[in-house]
Design an enzyme around this catalytic site. Structure first.
Site, PDB file in Angstrom:
ATOM      1  N   HIS A   1     -17.092 -21.457 -23.577  1.00  0.00           N
ATOM      2  CA  HIS A   1     -15.695 -21.497 -24.011  1.00  0.00           C
ATOM      3  C   HIS A   1     -14.785 -22.185 -22.999  1.00  0.00           C
ATOM      4  O   HIS A   1     -13.606 -22.389 -23.269  1.00  0.00           O
ATOM      5  CB  HIS A   1     -15.184 -20.083 -24.347  1.00  0.00           C
ATOM      6  CG  HIS A   1     -14.931 -19.200 -23.160  1.00  0.00           C
ATOM      7  ND1 HIS A   1     -15.824 -18.258 -22.726  1.00  0.00           N
ATOM      8  CD2 HIS A   1     -13.859 -19.102 -22.338  1.00  0.00           C
ATOM      9  CE1 HIS A   1     -15.322 -17.620 -21.686  1.00  0.00           C
ATOM     10  NE2 HIS A   1     -14.127 -18.112 -21.427  1.00  0.00           N
TER      11      HIS A   1
ATOM     12  N   ASP B   1     -22.693 -17.540 -24.647  1.00  0.00           N
ATOM     13  CA  ASP B   1     -21.540 -18.295 -24.145  1.00  0.00           C
ATOM     14  C   ASP B   1     -21.912 -18.920 -22.802  1.00  0.00           C
ATOM     15  O   ASP B   1     -21.500 -18.466 -21.741  1.00  0.00           O
ATOM     16  CB  ASP B   1     -20.333 -17.369 -24.006  1.00  0.00           C
ATOM     17  CG  ASP B   1     -19.050 -18.124 -23.699  1.00  0.00           C
ATOM     18  OD1 ASP B   1     -19.023 -19.350 -23.924  1.00  0.00           O
ATOM     19  OD2 ASP B   1     -18.086 -17.503 -23.226  1.00  0.00           O
TER      20      ASP B   1
ATOM     21  N   SER C   1     -13.393 -16.801 -16.082  1.00  0.00           N
ATOM     22  CA  SER C   1     -14.474 -17.198 -16.993  1.00  0.00           C
ATOM     23  C   SER C   1     -15.358 -18.273 -16.375  1.00  0.00           C
ATOM     24  O   SER C   1     -14.874 -19.184 -15.699  1.00  0.00           O
ATOM     25  CB  SER C   1     -13.887 -17.728 -18.299  1.00  0.00           C
ATOM     26  OG  SER C   1     -13.250 -16.716 -19.030  1.00  0.00           O
TER      27      SER C   1
END
EC number: 3.4.21.74
Length: 258
Positions: free
Chosen positions: A67, A112, A206
């Site tokens: 992402h 992810d 992230s």
């Protein structure tokens, strides 16, 4: 009256101290300058806005979260303070991007992950070196280390100049299923955090690493909103469960899972 004023001032000081301490521990304390030679800073090469963290696993390869992907990206290696450039800092661009299921627009739970091949290999230096991939699955109950340039405030994005590090605990997967009921009974996800709500990865962390026993075991995936809530650990993509795919991509023997 004087006593009341003194007590009131003490309460104000205690509240002020508690607020500052809370803000500092969401992303942890400043990392030691020598402990994150593998940490990569990803930026949007058009806007120059900070995007995510990443992990150098080979002179030519970086792992981050799917992402975090943008059409135009630039990667910086050997960085500590965002405002200060080390002599050995290196800039690279993606030559290739690999995803688990490149023909599927939706990312499944635990998938992810993005593997980036750099346009040119980096050289090991004082502030740059790859992190070891895991040799065994992580052990529930382990104390692991998370790091990144993510927000140090749980309510609004306040990005630090230097990366923050925090020690958090690895929990049984069922703990996170209680927090995120939509996740399946089994997935390639790790559950880690601080059940007292003092330490946590947060926005813009992230893609950064979860390190257990000095090995790269997880990628910062998602967590509660706001970050660092009691009894609400965060989710990390499990590197060991993707090890075969990672090594196959690097060897040129695979592209996507079916």
């Amino acid at each position: 009256m004087v006593l009341i004023r003194v007590l009131a001032n003490l309460v104000i000081l205690q509240l002020s101290y508690a607020q500052k301490s809370s803000e500092l521990v969401i992303g942890g304390d400043e990392c030691n300058i020598n402990e994150h030679r593998f940490l990569v800073a990803l930026y949007d090469s058009t806007t120059r806005n900070f995007l995510c963290g990443g992990v150098l696993i080979h002179p030519e390869w970086v792992i981050t979260a799917k992402h975090c992907n943008k059409k135009s990206m630039v990667l910086y290696l050997g960085k500590h303070k965002q405002s200060v450039k080390f002599d050995d800092e290196q800039e690279r661009f993606p030559k290739e991007k690999h995803f688990i299921r490149c023909n599927k627009p939706r990312t499944r739970w635990g998938e992810d992950i993005m593997l980036i091949r750099l346009n040119k290999p980096v050289n090991n230096s004082e502030h740059i070196a790859p992190l070891s991939l895991p040799s065994n699955p992580p052990i529930v109950g382990s104390v692991c280390r998370v790091m990144g340039w993510g927000s140090i405030n749980k309510y609004i994005d306040v990005l630090p100049d230097e990366p923050r590090c925090a020690n958090i605990n690895l929990y049984n997967y069922t703990v996170c299923r209680g927090v995120f009921p939509r996740i399946p009974k089994k997935s390639k996800i790790l559950c880690a955090g601080d059940l007292q709500g003092r330490l946590d990865s947060c926005h813009c962390d992230s893609g950064g690493p979860l390190i257990c026993s000095e090995e790269f075991h997880g990628i910062v995936y998602r967590g509660p909103n706001p970050c660092a809530q009691p009894d609400k650990p965060a989710l990390y993509t499990n590197i060991f469960d993707h090890l075969h795919w990672i090594l196959s991509i690097m060897a040129g023997n695979a592209t996507c899972y079916p």
